[in-house]
Design a protein around this motif. Structure first.
Motif, short mmCIF file in Angstrom:
data_model
loop_
_atom_site.label_atom_id
_atom_site.label_comp_id
_atom_site.label_asym_id
_atom_site.label_seq_id
_atom_site.Cartn_x
_atom_site.Cartn_y
_atom_site.Cartn_z
N THR A 214 49.14 1.91 5.17
CA THR A 214 48.21 2.97 4.82
C THR A 214 47.57 3.52 6.09
O THR A 214 47.34 2.81 7.05
CB THR A 214 47.09 2.47 3.88
OG1 THR A 214 46.44 1.35 4.48
CG2 THR A 214 47.66 2.06 2.53
N GLU A 215 47.31 4.81 6.05
CA GLU A 215 46.72 5.48 7.19
C GLU A 215 45.22 5.23 7.23
O GLU A 215 44.59 5.01 6.20
CB GLU A 215 46.99 6.98 7.09
CG GLU A 215 46.64 7.78 8.31
CD GLU A 215 47.22 9.18 8.26
OE1 GLU A 215 46.53 10.11 8.68
OE2 GLU A 215 48.37 9.32 7.78
N GLY A 216 44.69 5.27 8.41
CA GLY A 216 43.24 5.18 8.56
C GLY A 216 42.65 6.56 8.78
O GLY A 216 43.35 7.57 8.84
N SER A 217 41.34 6.59 8.91
CA SER A 217 40.67 7.87 9.17
C SER A 217 39.31 7.61 9.80
O SER A 217 38.70 6.55 9.58
CB SER A 217 40.50 8.68 7.88
OG SER A 217 39.68 7.99 6.95
N GLY A 301 43.05 11.65 11.13
CA GLY A 301 43.99 10.63 10.69
C GLY A 301 44.29 9.59 11.76
O GLY A 301 44.38 9.91 12.96
N VAL A 302 44.45 8.33 11.33
CA VAL A 302 44.70 7.20 12.22
C VAL A 302 46.00 6.53 11.77
O VAL A 302 46.14 6.13 10.62
CB VAL A 302 43.55 6.19 12.19
CG1 VAL A 302 43.84 5.00 13.11
CG2 VAL A 302 42.24 6.86 12.56
N VAL A 308 40.62 3.08 14.90
CA VAL A 308 39.71 4.21 14.74
C VAL A 308 39.13 4.61 16.09
O VAL A 308 39.02 5.80 16.42
CB VAL A 308 38.60 3.85 13.74
CG1 VAL A 308 37.45 4.83 13.83
CG2 VAL A 308 39.16 3.83 12.31
N ASP A 309 38.77 3.62 16.90
CA ASP A 309 38.17 3.91 18.21
C ASP A 309 39.12 4.70 19.10
O ASP A 309 38.70 5.61 19.83
CB ASP A 309 37.77 2.61 18.90
CG ASP A 309 36.60 1.91 18.23
OD1 ASP A 309 35.92 2.56 17.41
OD2 ASP A 309 36.38 0.72 18.51
N GLU A 310 40.40 4.35 19.08
CA GLU A 310 41.37 5.03 19.93
C GLU A 310 41.52 6.49 19.54
O GLU A 310 41.56 7.38 20.41
CB GLU A 310 42.72 4.33 19.84
CG GLU A 310 42.77 2.96 20.51
CD GLU A 310 44.02 2.18 20.18
OE1 GLU A 310 44.29 1.20 20.88
OE2 GLU A 310 44.71 2.53 19.20
N VAL A 311 41.61 6.76 18.25
CA VAL A 311 41.78 8.14 17.80
C VAL A 311 40.51 8.94 18.06
O VAL A 311 40.56 10.10 18.50
CB VAL A 311 42.17 8.17 16.31
CG1 VAL A 311 42.20 9.59 15.78
CG2 VAL A 311 43.53 7.51 16.12
N GLU A 344 40.09 1.88 8.72
CA GLU A 344 41.10 1.40 9.65
C GLU A 344 42.47 1.45 8.96
O GLU A 344 42.59 1.21 7.76
CB GLU A 344 40.79 -0.04 10.07
CG GLU A 344 39.53 -0.18 10.92
CD GLU A 344 39.72 0.29 12.35
OE1 GLU A 344 40.87 0.65 12.71
OE2 GLU A 344 38.73 0.30 13.10
N ALA A 345 43.50 1.78 9.73
CA ALA A 345 44.85 1.73 9.19
C ALA A 345 45.24 0.27 8.94
O ALA A 345 44.65 -0.66 9.49
CB ALA A 345 45.82 2.38 10.17
#
Length: 431
Positions: A214-217, A301-302, A308-311, A344-345
């Motif tokens: 699943t994708e994060g955001s 989108g993550v 999350v921090d990286e995106v 989080e993804a």
């Protein structure tokens, strides 16, 4: 074949209808959960109950740091407190339960709000079509049919295989999934059971396909400041709109770049694998005044494998580039802050036993079912269990296209198919 539909079908319909008749929007899951706990006890489940603690969730990366913001989320503002929103579960034990694994079947009881003028029927008045093959109600697809399917799959297995298996099945109905997973996060942070959990299946609507990623955001709020002026002398002002347009274009350029540079085999089918959406934009105060303030809220989108921090850092860096190239923005730097819930993804390894058990059950039930493992561009409660070390797959009846939709409908034969597959999955996993 499990004989699931013949044995459980009528009562499964009745319980699903009853669950769909509860208005569980805005944090009002309590009455439905109380009814469901009684029904689980009637069916012979040992029942458990827990509530989320705002102080503890405030330390979770998905949730706001301020417990007050968690206690009164956007969905439940002015509604019941977290203490009035119990998550409930029922446990069935097989053979010597400590000699076998524990499988969690999970669903959520909350539903999104309703625009009643867009509905042809009462959203909380479950309505069948003439053939009795489609059920329309808020939550029919997302995901009260899934909750009921989990209950009756466990019940059916207990009635047919009780003496042949070792282990446990836990059926959960959690609260606040649409608010970031209040009940599931609480269960992941602090195990509400006196035993460990070995795997989970979340019965979200997946069109009867297995989803393991699943994708994060990350939710961000952008604020720009300009200078107001009378419309007749607008050149004396500094409109925020051109500055916003520069930032918007830069963000969508980054979205395209990320679609090329951040790859994942389960997401190749999506035209925009890591989408951003600028969902709200508010600017200006008067039609004849140059707009001097703008606030935009967006979802970034993550990808699985990213944080999350990286995106967030990537978009902040792109914003900084736009600011550096513009004199006004450099002198009046925008703010770009998190708000609401972060997702989080999450991803479960394809080799996990619960994944193999599900694919095997699908193939045995109907060779025409697609057992291809997939990723989803949405987030789900599965991420909380994955991050707690519990391998989790998403599989359920209904389509995500009906979720949050007017006249939300589920095709009932798919519910019965999902139930039969969950029975066989649990049988193989416990066996």
């Amino acid at each position: 074949m499990t004989g699931f539909a013949d044995a459980q079908g009528d009562e499964l319909r009745t319980v699903t209808e009853r669950l769909c008749s509860f208005d569980t929007t805005g944090g009002r899951e309590g009455p439905a959960q109380e009814w469901l706990a009684d029904k689980l006890a009637d069916f012979g489940f040992e029942t458990y109950e827990w509530t989320a603690d705002a102080e503890r969730l405030g330390k979770h990366p998905s949730f706001p740091d301020d417990p007050t913001d968690i206690e009164h989320t956007e969905a439940s503002a002015g509604g019941p407190s977290l203490a009035e929103r119990p998550s409930v579960a029922g446990v069935l034990e097989f053979g010597n339960p400590n000699d076998g694994p524990t499988l969690v079947l999970n669903g959520h009881m909350d539903v999104v709000p309703v625009a009643r003028e867009s509905w042809d029927t009462g959203p909380f008045e479950p309505t069948w079509d003439d053939a009795g093959e489609s059920l329309t109600a808020r939550g029919s697809a997302d995901m009260k049919s899934g909750v009921a399917t989990c209950i009756f799959a466990a019940k059916h297995l207990a009635e047919t295989d009780a003496g042949e298996l070792d282990g446990r099945i836990v059926v959960e109905s959690v609260v606040g999934e649409e608010e970031g997973g209040l009940g599931a996060a609480a269960a992941a942070l602090s195990n509400p059971y006196p035993f460990e959990r070995d795997a989970a299946i979340v019965a979200e609507p997946t069109d009867l396909t297995p989803v393991i990623a699943t994708e994060g955001s990350v939710m961000k709020r952008l604020h720009l400041t300009g200078r107001s002026a009378h419309a007749a002398t607008r050149w004396r002002g500094e409109s925020v709109l051109p500055h916003f347009e520069r930032i918007r274009e830069a963000f969508y350029d980054l979205e395209s770049e990320r679609g090329e540079s951040v790859t994942h085999p389960l997401y190749e089918e999506f035209p925009v694998p890591w989408p951003i959406v600028i969902g709200t934009v508010e600017a200006g105060t008067w039609s004849s005044t140059t707009p001097a303030n703008l606030t935009a809220e967006m979802r970034l989108g993550v990808a699985p494998g990213e944080t999350v921090d990286e995106v967030e850092a990537a978009y902040e860096e792109r914003l900084a580039e736009v600011v550096e190239e513009n004199e006004w923005l450099s002198e009046h730097p925008p703010t770009f802050e998190r708000f609401s819930i972060q997702f989080e993804a999450a991803e479960t390894d394809a080799d996990e036993p619960v994944v193999g058990a599900l694919q095997s059950a699908m193939a045995d039930y109907d060779h025409n079912l697609d057992t291809t493992l997939r990723g989803a561009t949405y987030g789900a409660d599965s991420r909380h269990y994955v991050h707690a070390g519990i391998p989790t797959v998403i599989f359920g009846p209904g389509t995500i296209e009906q979720a949050h939709f007017p006249n939300e409908t589920i095709h009932w034969p798919d519910v019965e198919t999902a139930g039969a597959i969950l029975v066989d999955t649990a049988r193989e996993f416990l066996g």
